[in-house]
Write a protein that holds these residues in place. Structure first.
Motif, mmCIF file in Angstrom:
data_model
loop_
_atom_site.group_PDB
_atom_site.id
_atom_site.type_symbol
_atom_site.label_atom_id
_atom_site.label_comp_id
_atom_site.label_asym_id
_atom_site.label_seq_id
_atom_site.Cartn_x
_atom_site.Cartn_y
_atom_site.Cartn_z
ATOM 1 N N LEU A 173 0.964 -1.431 -0.066
ATOM 2 C CA LEU A 173 -0.040 -0.276 -0.057
ATOM 3 C C LEU A 173 0.903 1.411 -0.130
ATOM 4 N N LEU A 174 1.811 1.337 0.640
ATOM 5 C CA LEU A 174 2.949 2.384 0.655
ATOM 6 C C LEU A 174 3.669 2.794 -0.347
ATOM 7 N N PHE A 175 3.757 1.722 -1.624
ATOM 8 C CA PHE A 175 4.454 1.906 -2.539
ATOM 9 C C PHE A 175 3.626 2.198 -3.832
ATOM 10 N N PRO A 176 3.806 3.683 -4.059
ATOM 11 C CA PRO A 176 2.788 4.250 -5.182
ATOM 12 C C PRO A 176 3.335 3.798 -6.646
ATOM 13 N N VAL A 177 3.409 2.296 -6.848
ATOM 14 C CA VAL A 177 3.738 1.906 -8.247
ATOM 15 C C VAL A 177 2.601 1.610 -9.005
ATOM 16 N N GLU A 178 2.517 2.563 -10.285
ATOM 17 C CA GLU A 178 1.307 2.212 -11.157
ATOM 18 C C GLU A 178 1.769 1.080 -11.897
ATOM 19 N N ASN A 180 3.179 -1.300 -14.630
ATOM 20 C CA ASN A 180 4.138 -1.097 -15.610
ATOM 21 C C ASN A 180 4.937 0.237 -15.596
ATOM 22 N N VAL A 181 4.901 0.700 -14.608
ATOM 23 C CA VAL A 181 5.850 2.108 -14.578
ATOM 24 C C VAL A 181 6.648 1.988 -13.049
ATOM 25 N N PHE A 182 7.687 2.245 -12.839
ATOM 26 C CA PHE A 182 8.669 2.145 -12.003
ATOM 27 C C PHE A 182 9.184 3.466 -11.653
ATOM 28 N N SER A 183 8.267 4.399 -10.902
ATOM 29 C CA SER A 183 8.812 5.747 -10.619
ATOM 30 C C SER A 183 8.428 6.009 -9.414
ATOM 31 N N ILE A 184 8.989 5.218 -8.135
ATOM 32 C CA ILE A 184 8.251 5.386 -6.820
ATOM 33 C C ILE A 184 8.410 6.680 -6.164
ATOM 34 N N VAL A 185 9.705 7.019 -6.429
ATOM 35 C CA VAL A 185 10.272 8.345 -5.673
ATOM 36 C C VAL A 185 9.583 9.655 -6.244
ATOM 37 N N PRO A 186 9.593 9.712 -7.458
ATOM 38 C CA PRO A 186 8.582 10.841 -8.272
ATOM 39 C C PRO A 186 7.462 10.899 -7.810
ATOM 40 N N ASN A 187 6.704 9.574 -7.832
ATOM 41 C CA ASN A 187 5.404 9.564 -7.503
ATOM 42 C C ASN A 187 5.224 9.960 -5.940
ATOM 43 N N TYR A 188 5.990 9.703 -5.024
ATOM 44 C CA TYR A 188 5.932 10.102 -3.701
ATOM 45 C C TYR A 188 5.967 11.790 -3.661
ATOM 46 N N ALA A 189 6.870 12.241 -4.615
ATOM 47 C CA ALA A 189 7.001 13.733 -4.582
ATOM 48 C C ALA A 189 5.798 14.420 -5.088
ATOM 49 N N TYR A 217 -2.906 5.261 -6.291
ATOM 50 C CA TYR A 217 -1.685 4.367 -7.163
ATOM 51 C C TYR A 217 -1.943 3.017 -7.085
ATOM 52 N N ASN A 218 -2.527 2.482 -5.881
ATOM 53 C CA ASN A 218 -2.905 1.064 -5.691
ATOM 54 C C ASN A 218 -3.928 0.609 -6.449
ATOM 55 N N GLY A 225 -1.939 7.973 -10.507
ATOM 56 C CA GLY A 225 -2.615 7.407 -9.325
ATOM 57 C C GLY A 225 -4.116 8.046 -9.502
ATOM 58 N N GLY A 226 -4.492 8.129 -10.472
ATOM 59 C CA GLY A 226 -6.006 8.660 -10.823
ATOM 60 C C GLY A 226 -6.271 10.134 -9.969
ATOM 61 N N VAL A 227 -5.360 11.131 -10.111
ATOM 62 C CA VAL A 227 -5.733 12.039 -9.492
ATOM 63 C C VAL A 227 -6.714 12.929 -9.859
ATOM 64 N N ASP A 228 -7.168 12.765 -11.151
ATOM 65 C CA ASP A 228 -8.332 13.386 -11.785
ATOM 66 C C ASP A 228 -9.603 12.721 -11.710
ATOM 67 N N HIS A 229 -9.602 11.416 -10.940
ATOM 68 C CA HIS A 229 -10.856 10.786 -10.679
ATOM 69 C C HIS A 229 -11.655 11.146 -9.652
ATOM 70 N N THR A 230 -12.928 11.484 -9.978
ATOM 71 C CA THR A 230 -13.775 11.915 -8.922
ATOM 72 C C THR A 230 -15.146 11.232 -8.811
ATOM 73 N N MET A 231 -15.849 11.081 -7.585
ATOM 74 C CA MET A 231 -16.937 10.278 -7.364
ATOM 75 C C MET A 231 -17.974 10.882 -8.585
ATOM 76 N N SER A 232 -18.030 12.263 -8.764
ATOM 77 C CA SER A 232 -19.241 12.383 -9.664
ATOM 78 C C SER A 232 -18.760 12.163 -11.034
ATOM 79 N N GLY A 233 -17.541 12.326 -11.389
ATOM 80 C CA GLY A 233 -17.123 11.730 -12.773
ATOM 81 C C GLY A 233 -17.613 10.632 -13.172
ATOM 82 N N LEU A 234 -17.622 9.633 -12.064
ATOM 83 C CA LEU A 234 -17.964 8.159 -12.816
ATOM 84 C C LEU A 234 -19.391 8.281 -13.547
#
Length: 555
Positions: A173-178, A180-189, A217-218, A225-234
């Motif tokens: 859960l604490l590893f934001p690895v989407e 097929n993409v390996f960019s853990i530290v940039p994703n944390y940032a 991200y999980n 990490g679906g930053v633009d996903h919204t509940m109303s957007g469903l």
């Protein structure tokens, strides 16, 4: 090991500076800088009222359900005739499906339950039932699954497992690895920047913001990490707009403080859906349009006629429904060392990103019911503080579907929670739901025995039907977690990572729970439970089914 590494990275990040540019960072797959998608945005207020009293379901939900019921009825009629041609399909029940809390165990067993019912993904004897469901509710770990499902346009479980779960859940859960993409530290940032952008826009932030972004991200098949996903957007998803899927609802619990460790058993039940957020409970008794959740409102009216959108981020709402941090000082449920360490790490990110005290344990929303005469319990508070949907011991999201105005007839209740040593159902939370339903005069809830009776009569060992002989209640088909696959089907709810092999095992076990171990008699018995309240004619085999499954209180 992964947990320790994740905690270390979060702690180190909280001590680093990433600069203000990340608030408008170039996200993966884009060629230009964008305003941070996690921050709220000003919007023109709609001409219709934003807040309404809870005197009925909303017009939009009613329209969706009417259209959904047409498709659900056709699917249910076809399945019933396949099971036994003796079933009458002239009057058909409204079916609901619920997914309990329980972390990854709940997510994966819920996935298995649904997969067995989904004709797109299963040839089981109950394949096609998912297409007959009208409502689908979830909380906590079950909300992880339902949000992931909806964000992927209600993809099949097989596709979710292949494209998301097998990549992200073993990482932890604490590893934001989407995928097929390996960019853990940039994703944390980027998560740090997201939280900072939200706070800079004037919205309160807590550790649930960090937690919700990690969940994104999980759970979502998205490079950001679906930053633009919204509940109303469903509502824009093709399977939703075509009414091809059940109406989704996530639940959460209200509390009076953002630093509490306990939630009362009669705490307010809130629900999030694509159209509305609010509560049927008497102290709130109102709903606001989800798209404008956390707009600055007084008595349902926007201050200065300005509204806010973007604060119904799906990861944040999922984090709200699964926010178990309120129990950080309660050792009854989880090892406090682990939970406190996780809370401290997430709080440290909030401190760095937003400059706040970082001691807030609960998700914070501007109160849309501030100053409302319909909501005496919360009208005085400028903010709402929400916690895990199961924090009041109701670990199954039954509450929204025993509201009389929704007219649900049958609930399939997947129960993955338990506090016994083996983590199979022992302390039966639907007993709490029954007690609270009685206290709130929700007569649609059937009689449920106490936890002590469940254990004394060994009722947890197999499925039970509740409400068989109560014509005015819903019928509950209770599917407890039974270990058909003993090695992995009950992963602890506080496990923050699960191996790929165990993912497959737990999903398979969920299939077996839904089919009762591929019992040949089960489809008929399930159909009998569905039709007992609405079917004028039942096949003769239903008598044996009711004898086997219907709970009958002893005198």
């Amino acid at each position: 090991m992964r947990l320790a590494q994740g905690l270390l990275i979060l702690t180190l990040l909280s001590q680093c500076s990433f600069g203000p540019a990340l608030a408008t960072a170039v996200r993966p797959g884009t060629t230009e800088q964008l305003i941070n998608a996690y921050a709220p945005r000003d919007a023109t207020c709609p001409t219709v009222p934003l807040v309404r009293p809870a005197t009925n379901i909303s017009t939009l939900e009613n329209q969706y359900i009417n259209a959904r019921k047409t498709k659900a009825n056709a699917a249910l009629a076809a399945w019933l005739k396949k099971v036994n041609a003796g079933f009458s399909t002239s009057i058909l029940p409204v079916l609901g499906l619920t997914h309990s809390g329980g972390g990854y165990r709940a997510l994966l067993n819920a996935a298995g339950n649904m997969q067995a019912m989904d004709s797109r993904d299963s040839n089981s004897s109950i394949g096609g039932l998912y297409q007959a469901i009208t409502y689908q509710t979830a909380l906590s770990g079950g909300a992880w699954f339902l949000s992931s499902l909806a964000a992927s346009n209600w993809a099949t479980v097989s596709l979710l497992q292949k494209t998301i779960y097998d990549s992200t859940i073993p990482a932890g859960l604490l590893f934001p690895v989407e995928p097929n993409v390996f960019s853990i530290v940039p994703n944390y940032a980027q998560i740090v920047a997201d939280i900072g952008a939200k706070q800079a826009a004037g919205s309160p932030v807590t550790l649930v913001d960090v937690y919700g972004r990690l969940l994104g991200y999980n759970l979502f098949n998205s490079s950001d990490g679906g930053v633009d996903h919204t509940m109303s957007g469903l509502t824009s998803m093709s399977n939703f707009s075509s009414h091809s899927v059940p109406y989704p609802i996530l639940t959460s619990i209200g509390t009076d403080s953002n630093s509490t460790c306990t939630v009362s058993l009669n705490a307010t039940q809130f629900e999030f859906s694509p159209y509305e957020f609010g509560s049927w409970d008497s102290g709130t008794n109102a709903f606001v349009q989800t798209a404008y959740l956390s707009s600055n409102l007084t008595n349902g009216m926007a201050i200065s006629k300005k509204c806010t959108t973007g604060l119904d981020n799906l990861g944040f709402i999922t984090g709200t429904s699964s926010d178990f941090f309120a129990g950080a000082c309660d050792s009854q449920f989880v090892p406090t060392g682990m939970l406190n360490a996780l809370a401290a790490a997430l709080q440290s990110v909030v401190v760095k990103a937003a400059g706040t005290g970082g001691d807030e344990l609960l998700a914070t929303y501007r109160n849309p019911f501030y100053g409302s005469s319909h909501s005496p319990l919360v009208s005085h508070s400028e903010d709402l503080y929400l916690a895990d949907g199961g924090a009041s011991f109701q670990i199954q999201p039954i509450w929204p579907l025993i509201q009389p105005l929704r007219n649900v007839s049958v609930l399939i209740v997947g129960d993955c929670y338990g506090n016994t040593s083996s983590y199979y159902p022992g302390n039966i939370s639907i007993s709490y739901t029954y007690a609270q339903a009685q206290a709130n005069n929700l007569v649609k809830m059937p009689f449920i025995p106490t936890s002590a009776v469940f254990i004394a009569q060994n009722l947890t060992s197999r499925t039970q039907f509740f409400g068989c002989d109560e014509p005015d209640t819903v019928t509950i088909v209770w599917l407890p977690l039974v270990p058909y696959i003993k090695t992995a089907s009950n992963v602890d709810w506080y496990d923050l990572q699960v191996s790929e092999d165990d993912i497959a095992s737990v999903i398979t076990n969920g299939n077996l729970v839904a089919t009762q171990g591929n019992d040949e008699e089960w489809p008929l018995c399930l159909a009998c439970a569905f039709m007992k309240k609405t079917g004028p004619i039942l096949p003769s085999g239903c008598v044996a089914c009711f004898t086997k499954y219907c709970y009958a209180p002893t005198a």
